[in-house]
Design an enzyme around this catalytic site. Structure first.
Site, PDB file in Angstrom:
ATOM      1  N   GLN A  96     -26.654 -48.311 -21.800  1.00  0.00           N
ATOM      2  CA  GLN A  96     -27.174 -49.720 -21.468  1.00  0.00           C
ATOM      3  C   GLN A  96     -28.254 -49.648 -22.610  1.00  0.00           C
ATOM      4  OE1 GLN A  96     -28.475 -49.623 -17.707  1.00  0.00           O
ATOM      5  NE2 GLN A  96     -26.717 -49.411 -16.549  1.00  0.00           N
ATOM      6  N   CYS A  97     -27.963 -49.494 -23.752  1.00  0.00           N
ATOM      7  CA  CYS A  97     -28.779 -49.718 -24.975  1.00  0.00           C
ATOM      8  C   CYS A  97     -28.314 -50.849 -25.856  1.00  0.00           C
ATOM      9  CB  CYS A  97     -28.681 -48.241 -25.585  1.00  0.00           C
ATOM     10  SG  CYS A  97     -29.570 -48.451 -27.222  1.00  0.00           S
ATOM     11  N   GLY A  98     -29.274 -51.312 -26.631  1.00  0.00           N
ATOM     12  CA  GLY A  98     -28.881 -52.122 -27.639  1.00  0.00           C
ATOM     13  C   GLY A  98     -27.840 -51.753 -28.828  1.00  0.00           C
TER      14      GLY A  98
ATOM     15  N   THR B  84     -25.225 -49.801 -27.878  1.00  0.00           N
ATOM     16  CA  THR B  84     -24.194 -49.416 -27.167  1.00  0.00           C
ATOM     17  C   THR B  84     -22.778 -49.952 -27.935  1.00  0.00           C
ATOM     18  OG1 THR B  84     -25.336 -48.966 -25.077  1.00  0.00           O
ATOM     19  CG2 THR B  84     -22.985 -49.193 -25.032  1.00  0.00           C
TER      20      THR B  84
END
Length: 204
Positions: free
Chosen positions: A56-58, A60
């Site tokens: 759930q990371c930028g 990803t």
């Protein structure tokens, strides 16, 4: 004297072997996403890219680029090892199995995924302690993503520049065929540059 010389030679060989074992990645065994032992010596002779990831990371979407690089070079002796980590704003929630299901379903990844780990602090996995000792933090470079990462890192630790700790998701370590760290790439490193370094390592 001959016996003494042979003993000294044997001692030197044993010492050299011990030093090699300590200075290469192959002495570590980790767990895969199913909880099975994964001795890194099974990848001996391969070029490795080790990545701490989050779902759930930028960053990803880098999964797609990582899979592309893996597919392109896996038959030439290349492997990516994926270590999910929930230490950065809890962006890797769920179990290792759930993370695997997400990554294979959304991004079609086929490279090995490991159990969730901690990469910093008292509970950090020994592999990451070693990786950080071999290649510390040297900066994020320039640009918008670098500025964002600097703010995030400073929020977590105002002295972040002085520590070899992992700063964010998708930090990468490139390992050569001898099990030594060649380079460390921060999350905002251009993936084309990472791929170029992988290709060069495979020809050495």
């Amino acid at each position: 004297m001959k016996i003494l010389s042979k003993l000294m030679l044997l001692l030197m060989v044993m010492t050299a072997s011990a030093v090699h074992a300590q200075s290469s990645i192959y002495r570590f065994t980790v767990k895969d996403y199913e909880g099975n032992d994964y001795p890194l010596r099974q990848d001996s002779g391969k070029v490795m890219l080790i990545v701490n990831t989050a779902t759930q990371c930028g960053f990803t979407p880098q999964y797609k680029q990582l899979e592309s690089i893996y597919e392109k070079y896996k038959d030439k002796g290349f492997v990516i090892l994926d270590f999910p980590c929930n230490q950065f704003n809890e962006q890797a929630p769920g179990t290792s199995g759930q993370i695997h299901t997400f990554c294979t379903g959304k991004y079609g990844i086929s490279f090995p995924q490991m159990d969730k780990v901690e990469v910093n602090g008292a509970g950090e996995t020994p592999l990451y302690s070693w990786l950080k000792s071999q290649s510390g933090f040297t900066g994020f470079g320039k640009g918008l993503k670098a500025m964002i990462l600097k703010k995030l890192a400073k929020k977590r630790d105002k002295n972040y520049k002085d520590s070899p700790d992992i700063k964010w998701n998708f930090t990468k370590f490139l390992i050569n065929r001898q099990g030594k760290v060649l380079a460390r790439y921060e999350p905002n490193q251009d993936m084309e540059e990472v791929e170029k370094a992988v290709a060069e390592a495979l020809t050495e």
